[in-house]
Design a protein around this motif. Structure first.
Motif, PDB file in Angstrom:
ATOM      1  N   THR A 248      31.199  -3.479-105.841  1.00  0.00           N
ATOM      2  CA  THR A 248      32.205  -2.470-106.163  1.00  0.00           C
ATOM      3  C   THR A 248      32.055  -1.246-105.279  1.00  0.00           C
ATOM      4  O   THR A 248      33.028  -0.755-104.703  1.00  0.00           O
ATOM      5  CB  THR A 248      32.086  -2.063-107.644  1.00  0.00           C
ATOM      6  OG1 THR A 248      32.228  -3.221-108.476  1.00  0.00           O
ATOM      7  CG2 THR A 248      33.153  -1.042-108.014  1.00  0.00           C
ATOM      8  N   TYR A 249      30.836  -0.767-105.136  1.00  0.00           N
ATOM      9  CA  TYR A 249      30.622   0.444-104.342  1.00  0.00           C
ATOM     10  C   TYR A 249      30.912   0.239-102.862  1.00  0.00           C
ATOM     11  O   TYR A 249      31.383   1.168-102.192  1.00  0.00           O
ATOM     12  CB  TYR A 249      29.194   0.965-104.540  1.00  0.00           C
ATOM     13  CG  TYR A 249      28.994   1.629-105.892  1.00  0.00           C
ATOM     14  CD1 TYR A 249      29.795   2.695-106.286  1.00  0.00           C
ATOM     15  CD2 TYR A 249      28.003   1.192-106.763  1.00  0.00           C
ATOM     16  CE1 TYR A 249      29.621   3.306-107.513  1.00  0.00           C
ATOM     17  CE2 TYR A 249      27.810   1.802-107.999  1.00  0.00           C
ATOM     18  CZ  TYR A 249      28.622   2.863-108.369  1.00  0.00           C
ATOM     19  OH  TYR A 249      28.451   3.467-109.600  1.00  0.00           O
ATOM     20  N   ASN A 250      30.643  -0.954-102.335  1.00  0.00           N
ATOM     21  CA  ASN A 250      30.936  -1.173-100.907  1.00  0.00           C
ATOM     22  C   ASN A 250      32.248  -1.926-100.685  1.00  0.00           C
ATOM     23  O   ASN A 250      32.596  -2.258 -99.554  1.00  0.00           O
ATOM     24  CB  ASN A 250      29.786  -1.889-100.210  1.00  0.00           C
ATOM     25  CG  ASN A 250      29.564  -3.315-100.697  1.00  0.00           C
ATOM     26  OD1 ASN A 250      30.411  -3.916-101.362  1.00  0.00           O
ATOM     27  ND2 ASN A 250      28.412  -3.885-100.358  1.00  0.00           N
ATOM     28  N   ALA A 251      32.965  -2.203-101.783  1.00  0.00           N
ATOM     29  CA  ALA A 251      34.292  -2.830-101.750  1.00  0.00           C
ATOM     30  C   ALA A 251      34.279  -4.275-101.287  1.00  0.00           C
ATOM     31  O   ALA A 251      35.337  -4.867-101.070  1.00  0.00           O
ATOM     32  CB  ALA A 251      35.264  -2.021-100.895  1.00  0.00           C
ATOM     33  N   SER A 252      33.103  -4.895-101.183  1.00  0.00           N
ATOM     34  CA  SER A 252      33.043  -6.293-100.747  1.00  0.00           C
ATOM     35  C   SER A 252      33.555  -7.256-101.813  1.00  0.00           C
ATOM     36  O   SER A 252      33.829  -8.417-101.527  1.00  0.00           O
ATOM     37  CB  SER A 252      31.610  -6.672-100.349  1.00  0.00           C
ATOM     38  OG  SER A 252      30.740  -6.618-101.467  1.00  0.00           O
ATOM     39  N   GLY A 253      33.695  -6.764-103.048  1.00  0.00           N
ATOM     40  CA  GLY A 253      34.187  -7.616-104.124  1.00  0.00           C
ATOM     41  C   GLY A 253      35.695  -7.756-104.172  1.00  0.00           C
ATOM     42  O   GLY A 253      36.226  -8.499-105.002  1.00  0.00           O
ATOM     43  N   MET A 254      36.394  -7.073-103.289  1.00  0.00           N
ATOM     44  CA  MET A 254      37.854  -7.189-103.250  1.00  0.00           C
ATOM     45  C   MET A 254      38.260  -8.633-102.979  1.00  0.00           C
ATOM     46  O   MET A 254      37.790  -9.242-102.022  1.00  0.00           O
ATOM     47  CB  MET A 254      38.444  -6.285-102.170  1.00  0.00           C
ATOM     48  CG  MET A 254      38.495  -4.828-102.529  1.00  0.00           C
ATOM     49  SD  MET A 254      39.394  -3.879-101.268  1.00  0.00           S
ATOM     50  CE  MET A 254      39.412  -2.263-102.015  1.00  0.00           C
ATOM     51  N   GLY A 255      39.104  -9.164-103.827  1.00  0.00           N
ATOM     52  CA  GLY A 255      39.560 -10.536-103.676  1.00  0.00           C
ATOM     53  C   GLY A 255      38.755 -11.531-104.486  1.00  0.00           C
ATOM     54  O   GLY A 255      39.171 -12.684-104.634  1.00  0.00           O
ATOM     55  N   ASP A 256      37.619 -11.102-105.042  1.00  0.00           N
ATOM     56  CA  ASP A 256      36.783 -11.999-105.840  1.00  0.00           C
ATOM     57  C   ASP A 256      36.939 -11.765-107.331  1.00  0.00           C
ATOM     58  O   ASP A 256      36.247 -12.389-108.134  1.00  0.00           O
ATOM     59  CB  ASP A 256      35.300 -11.809-105.463  1.00  0.00           C
ATOM     60  CG  ASP A 256      35.010 -12.244-104.041  1.00  0.00           C
ATOM     61  OD1 ASP A 256      35.753 -13.085-103.523  1.00  0.00           O
ATOM     62  OD2 ASP A 256      34.036 -11.724-103.463  1.00  0.00           O
ATOM     63  N   GLU A 257      37.839 -10.875-107.705  1.00  0.00           N
ATOM     64  CA  GLU A 257      37.984 -10.516-109.111  1.00  0.00           C
ATOM     65  C   GLU A 257      38.847 -11.522-109.864  1.00  0.00           C
ATOM     66  O   GLU A 257      39.618 -12.288-109.278  1.00  0.00           O
ATOM     67  CB  GLU A 257      38.576  -9.112-109.240  1.00  0.00           C
ATOM     68  CG  GLU A 257      40.062  -8.999-108.898  1.00  0.00           C
ATOM     69  CD  GLU A 257      40.320  -8.837-107.409  1.00  0.00           C
ATOM     70  OE1 GLU A 257      41.477  -8.529-107.063  1.00  0.00           O
ATOM     71  OE2 GLU A 257      39.396  -9.044-106.602  1.00  0.00           O
ATOM     72  N   SER A 258      38.720 -11.523-111.180  1.00  0.00           N
ATOM     73  CA  SER A 258      39.525 -12.391-112.038  1.00  0.00           C
ATOM     74  C   SER A 258      40.976 -11.922-112.044  1.00  0.00           C
ATOM     75  O   SER A 258      41.249 -10.717-112.129  1.00  0.00           O
ATOM     76  CB  SER A 258      38.979 -12.364-113.469  1.00  0.00           C
ATOM     77  OG  SER A 258      39.883 -12.976-114.364  1.00  0.00           O
ATOM     78  N   ASN A 259      41.913 -12.877-111.969  1.00  0.00           N
ATOM     79  CA  ASN A 259      43.328 -12.499-112.005  1.00  0.00           C
ATOM     80  C   ASN A 259      43.825 -12.242-113.420  1.00  0.00           C
ATOM     81  O   ASN A 259      44.992 -11.944-113.626  1.00  0.00           O
ATOM     82  CB  ASN A 259      44.191 -13.560-111.310  1.00  0.00           C
ATOM     83  CG  ASN A 259      44.045 -14.932-111.930  1.00  0.00           C
ATOM     84  OD1 ASN A 259      43.549 -15.079-113.052  1.00  0.00           O
ATOM     85  ND2 ASN A 259      44.477 -15.959-111.213  1.00  0.00           N
ATOM     86  N   GLU A 260      42.933 -12.345-114.402  1.00  0.00           N
ATOM     87  CA  GLU A 260      43.304 -12.051-115.785  1.00  0.00           C
ATOM     88  C   GLU A 260      43.166 -10.561-116.102  1.00  0.00           C
ATOM     89  O   GLU A 260      43.584 -10.111-117.169  1.00  0.00           O
ATOM     90  CB  GLU A 260      42.436 -12.861-116.750  1.00  0.00           C
ATOM     91  CG  GLU A 260      42.627 -14.366-116.633  1.00  0.00           C
ATOM     92  CD  GLU A 260      41.744 -15.137-117.590  1.00  0.00           C
ATOM     93  OE1 GLU A 260      41.150 -14.495-118.496  1.00  0.00           O
ATOM     94  OE2 GLU A 260      41.638 -16.360-117.443  1.00  0.00           O
TER      95      GLU A 260
END
Length: 277
Positions: A248-260
């Motif tokens: 989250t802090y480095n934004a590398s999780g963008m695109g890996d989140e749940s679509n719910e």
């Protein structure tokens, strides 16, 4: 024909002025006027050195801070339980503060928000984050640094995320925070009405076996039941454990989140800049 045309123009103006979009109207003139951060100073101050702050802490000041000609946004980062320590008795223990979050990015020269920010990272000697202590720490920062008091943001992970929620739960609209980003935490579900003017974006991993992601779900639901000015957001990472903060802090999780749940479609610092007191 002219009467019909005039009516259509009036209706068009009325429709465009009555947007139901929840996105805040941005006023970035105070941000745009800030000097570019060409490399600031990240300083460690132990409890004894930090005077009246009552916390040992790291403080990052952007390159233009010392000119006294600008007030800067302030980001306060609250660490987790593993980084607690008393820097008055052991100065070296303060280094634990930089193992996660924004202070880690600063130390690794990976800190590059769109606009310069002061970043303060206090160290909790023991116990839990106390709302009054957080409030007093921010007061100290305002008195000693060039802080834009309309743009104070609060984020934290795990124990620090509880600290973010609990701070607003106590102070409500009197909290300094213009917005908060709690990660892998939770709070008092009965305090949703305290968040109606303070935007929240929570993050959590759904496989967290230390702090259940349901705690974030419950808090965001409780806040949104009170119809806040800006609906609280929740981003969930599928198959992610307790450490949902690094991505989250480095934004590398963008695109890996749940679509719910809410999309991670904007880095958290740009999201913070959308809001001011």
């Amino acid at each position: 024909m002219r009467t019909l045309l005039n009516t259509l123009v009036i209706l068009s103006i009325l429709f465009s002025s009555c947007s139901s979009d929840d996105t805040p109207q941005e006023n970035r003139s105070d941000l745009e006027s800030l000097p570019k951060d060409s490399g600031g100073t990240h300083k460690a101050l132990t409890i004894g050195e930090s005077n009246k702050s009552n916390f040992g802490h790291y403080i990052y000041t952007p390159s233009g801070h010392d000119s006294n000609s600008h007030d800067f946004p302030l980001l306060v980062f609250l660490h987790g339980s593993g980084e607690r320590g008393d820097s008055e008795t052991n100065p070296d223990i303060l280094k634990k503060v930089v193992v996660n979050g924004p202070p880690k990015l600063i130390e690794k020269n990976e800190w590059s928000p769109k606009y310069p920010m002061i970043v303060a990272s206090p160290q909790l000697p023991s116990g839990n984050w106390n709302p009054d202590a957080i409030h007093n720490f921010i007061t100290y920062l305002i008195e000693n640094y060039n802080v834009n008091t309309k743009r104070i943001y609060l984020t934290g992970l795990s124990l620090g995320a509880f600290g973010c929620f609990n701070y607003v739960s106590k102070y409500g609209p009197d909290a300094y925070a213009a917005a908060i980003v709690p990660i892998a935490g939770g709070g008092n579900k009965n305090s949703g009405d305290k968040f109606t003017t303070i935007p929240v974006w929570a993050f959590h991993g759904d496989n967290d076996n230390v702090v259940s992601h349901i705690k974030s779900v419950d808090m965001v639901d409780a806040i949104n039941k009170e119809k806040p000015n800006t609906p609280a957001k929740l981003t969930i990472y599928p198959n992610v454990g307790h450490n949902s903060w690094s991505r989250t802090y480095n934004a590398s999780g963008m695109g890996d989140e749940s679509n719910e749940y809410d999309a991670f479609d904007l880095n958290i610092y740009d999201w913070m800049f959308l809001f001011e007191k």
